[in-house]
Design a protein around this motif. Structure first.
Motif, mmCIF file in Angstrom:
data_model
loop_
_atom_site.group_PDB
_atom_site.id
_atom_site.type_symbol
_atom_site.label_atom_id
_atom_site.label_comp_id
_atom_site.label_asym_id
_atom_site.label_seq_id
_atom_site.Cartn_x
_atom_site.Cartn_y
_atom_site.Cartn_z
ATOM 1 N N SER A 1 -3.020 5.308 10.994
ATOM 2 C CA SER A 1 -2.771 6.467 11.852
ATOM 3 C C SER A 1 -3.252 7.740 11.176
ATOM 4 N N ILE A 2 -3.570 8.717 11.994
ATOM 5 C CA ILE A 2 -3.906 10.043 11.503
ATOM 6 C C ILE A 2 -3.097 11.053 12.305
ATOM 7 N N ILE B 1 -2.863 7.634 7.195
ATOM 8 C CA ILE B 1 -2.030 6.560 6.649
ATOM 9 C C ILE B 1 -2.738 5.229 6.869
ATOM 10 N N ASP B 2 -3.015 4.528 5.794
ATOM 11 C CA ASP B 2 -3.705 3.242 5.887
ATOM 12 C C ASP B 2 -2.746 2.122 5.498
ATOM 13 N N GLN B 3 -2.001 1.624 6.468
ATOM 14 C CA GLN B 3 -1.109 0.466 6.309
ATOM 15 C C GLN B 3 -0.003 0.702 5.267
ATOM 16 N N GLU B 4 0.467 1.929 5.166
ATOM 17 C CA GLU B 4 1.585 2.230 4.269
ATOM 18 C C GLU B 4 2.928 2.042 4.957
ATOM 19 N N LEU B 5 2.957 2.284 6.251
ATOM 20 C CA LEU B 5 4.198 2.118 7.003
ATOM 21 C C LEU B 5 4.393 0.672 7.428
ATOM 22 N N GLU B 6 3.310 0.054 7.839
ATOM 23 C CA GLU B 6 3.346 -1.337 8.297
ATOM 24 C C GLU B 6 1.952 -1.939 8.138
ATOM 25 N N ALA C 1 -5.512 -1.731 12.313
ATOM 26 C CA ALA C 1 -6.511 -1.688 11.250
ATOM 27 C C ALA C 1 -7.620 -2.714 11.450
ATOM 28 N N ALA C 2 -7.318 -3.797 12.138
ATOM 29 C CA ALA C 2 -8.324 -4.833 12.357
ATOM 30 C C ALA C 2 -9.417 -4.368 13.314
ATOM 31 N N ARG D 1 0.805 -1.215 0.000
ATOM 32 C CA ARG D 1 0.000 0.000 0.000
ATOM 33 C C ARG D 1 0.846 1.277 0.000
ATOM 34 N N THR D 2 2.154 1.148 0.180
ATOM 35 C CA THR D 2 3.003 2.326 0.338
ATOM 36 C C THR D 2 3.086 3.139 -0.946
ATOM 37 N N LYS D 3 2.842 4.427 -0.838
ATOM 38 C CA LYS D 3 3.030 5.334 -1.977
ATOM 39 C C LYS D 3 4.523 5.636 -2.111
#
Length: 251
Positions: free
Chosen positions: A201-202, A191-196, A223-224, A168-170
């Motif tokens: 996170s917001i 951030i939706d699962q881009e780092l891990e 996220a779960a 998902r990482t941009k």
């Protein structure tokens, strides 16, 4: 700065210290020479000096940093009022959201955590004051980049290692610049699962009373348990209220 004002030996010593991290906690002279580009003899002198001063330990082959090195980071944390000012508000934010809350500042192409209220372990790595994350794929990094002039933000991204931590990482410069523009317009980064994988996170920027961005705060969650949309709906208003209170105390 004039060339005669630059202390090369100090720069080399700092480069040696920065070579140590979680993945490289025990390093030999050869390792340091390779990682820093210093000549082996120079790396050896730097390491032995650190050991003599108590900032490193040496077992005859490998060097490790000693707890004394924490004095260097503590000097920053104790000299700036931000961490002390923000910590109680992060504690309250964590209690109100039931999630971990953090604050960070920008350092080159990374963010540095200056305060944290950990409610639950949401990442595979343990984050504490002094921990670093890349700006391009972290929510606090993006709001800090978005607060800068576009050319300056682009320069930082161009010097970053834009690797894909997850599918998902941009990583496209164009995509990231577009994302920063969106962050500027909406006033927060998500951030939706881009780092891990599994981490959402917001973050929102923290500005002083003159409108200058001095830090960022965020809330991270699994996220779960909660989606990005739910985080924006439930947590963002609380974060903005916390941010506004902190701003009222900054000159």
């Amino acid at each position: 700065m004039r060339e005669t004002d630059f202390v090369s030996s100090l720069a080399k010593g700092l480069a040696v210290i920065e070579a140590f991290d979680a993945a490289n906690s025990r390093l030999s002279i050869t390792d340091i020479s390779r990682m820093t580009g210093l000549e082996r003899a120079t790396a050896r002198r730097c390491l032995l000096t650190l050991a003599e001063l108590g900032y490193a330990e040496y077992d005859g082959k490998f060097f490790t940093l000693s707890p004394r090195i924490l004095r260097l980071g503590h000097s920053y944390l104790s000299s700036t009022p931000l961490p002390r000012l923000m910590q109680p508000f992060l504690d309250q934010l964590s209690e109100r959201t039931g999630e971990s809350a953090s604050a960070s500042v920008l350092d080159g192409n990374e963010i540095v955590y200056i305060a944290r209220a950990s409610h639950k372990r949401v990442m595979s790595i343990n984050l504490n004051p002094g921990s670093r994350l890349p700006t391009y794929c972290s929510s606090m990094g993006r709001v800090l980049l978005a607060s800068m002039a576009e050319d300056e933000a682009r320069r930082i991204l161009e010097t970053s290692n834009l690797k894909a931590n997850t599918p998902r990482t941009k990583t496209s410069l164009a995509d990231l610049m577009h994302e920063l523009q969106r962050v500027r317009e909406q006033g927060y980064a998500a951030i939706d699962q881009e780092l891990e994988i599994g981490l959402c996170s917001i973050a929102v920027p923290v500005r002083n009373m003159r409108g200058v961005t001095v830090a960022a705060i965020n809330v991270g969650a699994q996220a779960a348990r909660v989606s990005i949309d739910e985080m924006i709906e439930r947590y963002l208003p609380v974060m903005q209220s916390t941010r506004d209170t902190i701003t009222s105390l900054l000159v």
